[in-house]
Scaffold this active site. Structure first.
Site, PDB file in Angstrom:
ATOM      1  N   CYS A  25      40.277  71.597  82.913  1.00 17.42           N
ATOM      2  CA  CYS A  25      39.776  70.386  82.244  1.00 17.42           C
ATOM      3  C   CYS A  25      40.466  69.105  82.707  1.00 17.42           C
ATOM      4  O   CYS A  25      40.119  68.024  82.253  1.00 17.42           O
ATOM      5  CB  CYS A  25      39.862  70.533  80.736  1.00 17.42           C
ATOM      6  SG  CYS A  25      38.719  71.773  80.104  1.00 17.42           S
ATOM      7  N   HIS A  75      25.784  60.324  77.707  1.00 20.27           N
ATOM      8  CA  HIS A  75      25.758  60.133  79.159  1.00 20.27           C
ATOM      9  C   HIS A  75      26.812  59.138  79.638  1.00 20.27           C
ATOM     10  O   HIS A  75      26.609  58.406  80.604  1.00 20.27           O
ATOM     11  CB  HIS A  75      24.353  59.764  79.641  1.00 20.27           C
ATOM     12  CG  HIS A  75      23.441  60.948  79.642  1.00 20.27           C
ATOM     13  ND1 HIS A  75      22.815  61.383  78.501  1.00 20.27           N
ATOM     14  CD2 HIS A  75      23.095  61.814  80.626  1.00 20.27           C
ATOM     15  CE1 HIS A  75      22.099  62.455  78.785  1.00 20.27           C
ATOM     16  NE2 HIS A  75      22.252  62.751  80.066  1.00 20.27           N
ATOM     17  N   GLU A 136      32.088  71.460  71.134  1.00 22.43           N
ATOM     18  CA  GLU A 136      32.188  71.150  72.554  1.00 22.43           C
ATOM     19  C   GLU A 136      31.472  72.190  73.419  1.00 22.43           C
ATOM     20  O   GLU A 136      30.852  71.859  74.419  1.00 22.43           O
ATOM     21  CB  GLU A 136      33.666  71.073  72.937  1.00 22.43           C
ATOM     22  CG  GLU A 136      33.923  70.660  74.369  1.00 22.43           C
ATOM     23  CD  GLU A 136      35.396  70.494  74.654  1.00 22.43           C
ATOM     24  OE1 GLU A 136      35.960  69.453  74.288  1.00 22.43           O
ATOM     25  OE2 GLU A 136      35.979  71.420  75.240  1.00 22.43           O
TER      26      GLU A 136
END
Length: 149
Positions: A25, A75, A136
């Site tokens: 990550c 986005h 998530e």
């Protein structure tokens, strides 16, 4: 009259990277987030009120969450403003990408705290934020509860 909890669910796509993290990550990647927002209040008892029987109109709750969270984060790519990712953020912005710099590591845990603060400021006086759940992945989520804070 009884307190009632009302929940509205939202979804948005957001990219992020965790600077300094010791796993995958640390790389820029994205998630299809699901946000559940639960508020608590007493249904309107005035039979002459246009929203009689409602704690809050789902449309009003939707407007608040869309304006404060979904429209901003959907986005977008989120980076901690205090990391070298700022250079990458500037490059992406120069190429027309939507980038958000936040004063925290953009984990689900920190994002849900940020979202709670933003939503609480917009709720009518007679309604309280009860909880948030930010999912998530299919198997991972962070939760915020007013009673814990």
């Amino acid at each position: 009259m009884a307190n009632i909890r009302i929940t509205k669910q939202f979804s948005f796509e957001t990219g992020h990277a965790l600077f300094g993290y010791d796993g995958k990550c640390r790389n820029v990647h994205g998630h299809s987030y699901k946000l559940s927002v639960t508020v608590i209040g007493t249904p309107i008892a005035d039979s002459n009120h246009v929203k009689f029987g409602m704690v809050i109109d789902f449309t009003d709750l939707k407007r608040i969450v869309k304006e404060e969270i979904v429209d901003l984060f959907d986005h977008a790519t989120v980076f901690n403003q205090n990391t070298p990712h700022v250079e990458l953020a500037d490059e992406l912005k120069s190429r027309g990408h939507h980038v958000i710099l936040v004063p925290y590591q953009p984990t689900s845990e920190n994002m849900v705290i940020d979202f709670a603060e933003k939503i609480k400021l917009r709720l009518p006086e007679n309604i309280s934020l009860h909880s948030l759940r930010l999912q998530e992945t299919e198997t991972s989520f962070a939760e915020w509860y007013a009673c814990d804070n």
